[in-house]
Design an enzyme around this catalytic site. Structure first.
Site, mmCIF file in Angstrom:
data_model
loop_
_atom_site.group_PDB
_atom_site.id
_atom_site.type_symbol
_atom_site.label_atom_id
_atom_site.label_comp_id
_atom_site.label_asym_id
_atom_site.label_seq_id
_atom_site.Cartn_x
_atom_site.Cartn_y
_atom_site.Cartn_z
ATOM 1 N N HIS A 248 4.566 -0.083 0.325
ATOM 2 C CA HIS A 248 5.354 -1.069 1.078
ATOM 3 C C HIS A 248 4.534 -2.075 1.733
ATOM 4 O O HIS A 248 3.433 -2.170 1.657
ATOM 5 C CB HIS A 248 6.251 -0.219 2.210
ATOM 6 C CG HIS A 248 5.076 0.551 3.051
ATOM 7 N ND1 HIS A 248 4.289 1.908 2.399
ATOM 8 C CD2 HIS A 248 4.389 0.200 4.145
ATOM 9 C CE1 HIS A 248 3.486 2.292 3.433
ATOM 10 N NE2 HIS A 248 3.590 1.474 4.306
ATOM 11 N N HIS B 79 0.682 -1.385 -0.125
ATOM 12 C CA HIS B 79 -0.144 0.160 0.008
ATOM 13 C C HIS B 79 0.770 1.218 -0.002
ATOM 14 O O HIS B 79 2.080 1.330 0.496
ATOM 15 C CB HIS B 79 -0.883 -0.065 1.207
ATOM 16 C CG HIS B 79 -0.095 -0.095 2.455
ATOM 17 N ND1 HIS B 79 0.523 -0.987 2.930
ATOM 18 C CD2 HIS B 79 -0.157 1.205 3.508
ATOM 19 C CE1 HIS B 79 0.970 -0.759 4.286
ATOM 20 N NE2 HIS B 79 0.697 0.635 4.570
ATOM 21 N N ASP C 201 0.536 4.717 1.991
ATOM 22 C CA ASP C 201 -0.174 4.975 3.295
ATOM 23 C C ASP C 201 -1.346 5.920 2.949
ATOM 24 O O ASP C 201 -1.227 6.842 2.371
ATOM 25 C CB ASP C 201 0.905 5.638 4.384
ATOM 26 C CG ASP C 201 1.775 4.651 4.740
ATOM 27 O OD1 ASP C 201 1.580 3.504 5.076
ATOM 28 O OD2 ASP C 201 2.908 5.295 4.955
ATOM 29 N N ARG D 116 5.452 5.045 14.511
ATOM 30 C CA ARG D 116 5.458 5.728 13.203
ATOM 31 C C ARG D 116 4.890 6.924 13.095
ATOM 32 O O ARG D 116 4.075 7.313 14.031
ATOM 33 C CB ARG D 116 5.052 4.955 12.228
ATOM 34 C CG ARG D 116 3.637 4.936 12.227
ATOM 35 C CD ARG D 116 2.692 3.910 11.137
ATOM 36 N NE ARG D 116 2.494 4.101 9.876
ATOM 37 C CZ ARG D 116 1.760 5.190 9.341
ATOM 38 N NH1 ARG D 116 1.332 6.100 9.966
ATOM 39 N NH2 ARG D 116 1.873 5.381 8.040
#
Ligand SMILES: O=C(O)CCC(=O)C(=O)O
Length: 293
Positions: free
Chosen positions: A253, A98, A100, A268
């Site tokens: 990723h 995907h 993000d 994150r």
């Protein structure tokens, strides 16, 4: 004068690491600018920062844009809502290709993930350079894609998760009610490099707007298969304290889920472009057919 950071490429197309980044004081503007330049060039950048605190994490994030509170992952709580937590102990994972939050109208431009707890083996993350994948398309396919847009829908992976018993029906209904989806061009222009990049993922993209369903499916399947070629891939084997910063405009990723029953916990931060920054203010002309991110 010596450069503020030393960067070593880890692959010919994508991936680099920053050697010896000193976090004992505040990072200078020059260092942050050098980090940003390296990120834009290499698309995924590994930093070795075991001492990084949540406040330092956010300070670095703020250089790249406006830190967001993530749409669906939990966070560190009061005062640190912009530090998202992806912890397998809480049932969270990211084993899907995907960009993000591409279901948002203006998805985050940069994400930076810090490894806090890792399994003894596994849990590597992979990134694909969607600029390299675009470059390798035939001229005919590039022409075909020009002007096409695809729907990015948050509900698509939720439906799959429900079918696999990964989410409860209550959670499914809650997320689906948000109805988050957006139409983005299949080919976008990176605002800093001017490079064209494919903007699609098998996780969020449901269909290409305006095509017959079978045609849309066939084109998407071709493109997904094309992107999944190993020469566009960078894979990182984490050590606790590593942080990878990636350019969400030009990579997709996937964090490999091969470590159960061990714990994997990542912190994150992802950032939205600010209007006055290069990320939001195009430095390259938009073409008639591709849109600057
Ligand atoms: O856990 C990882 O390595 C990647 C996490 C991820 O996919 C994300 O932050 O969007």
């Amino acid at each position: 004068m010596s450069p503020p950071i030393s960067v070593r490429a880890l692959g010919p197309r994508i991936g680099a690491e920053v050697l010896q980044l000193d976090l004992s004081g505040r990072l200078s503007a020059q260092t942050l600018e050098a980090l940003e330049a390296a990120l834009v060039r290499h698309e995924a950048l590994v930093l070795h920062v075991p001492e990084l605190s949540p406040d330092q994490h956010l300070a670095i994030a703020r250089h790249f844009g406006e830190p967001e509170v993530h749409t669906f992952y939990p966070n560190l709580g009061k005062g640190h809502e912009q530090i998202t937590v992806i912890d397998s102990k809480l049932g969270d994972r990211a084993d899907m290709w995907h960009h993000d939050e591409s279901f948002l109208p203006s998805p985050p431009v940069v994400t930076m993930t810090h490894a806090r707890i890792l399994p003894p083996l596994g849990g590597d993350t992979c990134w694909i350079s969607m600029t390299s994948a675009y470059d390798a398309l035939s001229a005919r396919m590039k022409q075909y894609l020009d002007g096409l847009s695809a729907w990015h829908d948050m509900n698509a992976p939720m439906t799959a998760a429900l079918q696999h018993g990964v989410v409860t029906h209550e959670r499914y209904v809650e997320v689906v009610a948000q109805n988050r989806r957006h139409l983005h061009p299949l080919v976008r222009v990176h605002p800093v490099t001017g490079r064209r990049t494919l903007y699609l993922s098998p996780t969020y993209v449901t269909h290409i707007d305006g095509l017959a369903p079978a045609e849309s499916r066939a084109i998407l399947d071709y493109l997904f298969g094309h992107c999944m070629q190993v020469e566009y891939l960078f894979k990182h084997r984490w050590t606790v304290g590593d942080m990878v910063v990636w350019d969400n405009r030009s990579v997709i990723h996937n964090a490999i889920l091969d470590y159960a029953p061990h714990q994997r916990r990542m912190h994150r931060a992802s950032v939205f472009a600010r209007q006055h920054q290069g990320g939001a203010t195009p430095q390259h002309e938009e073409s008639a057919c591709a849109t600057t991110i």
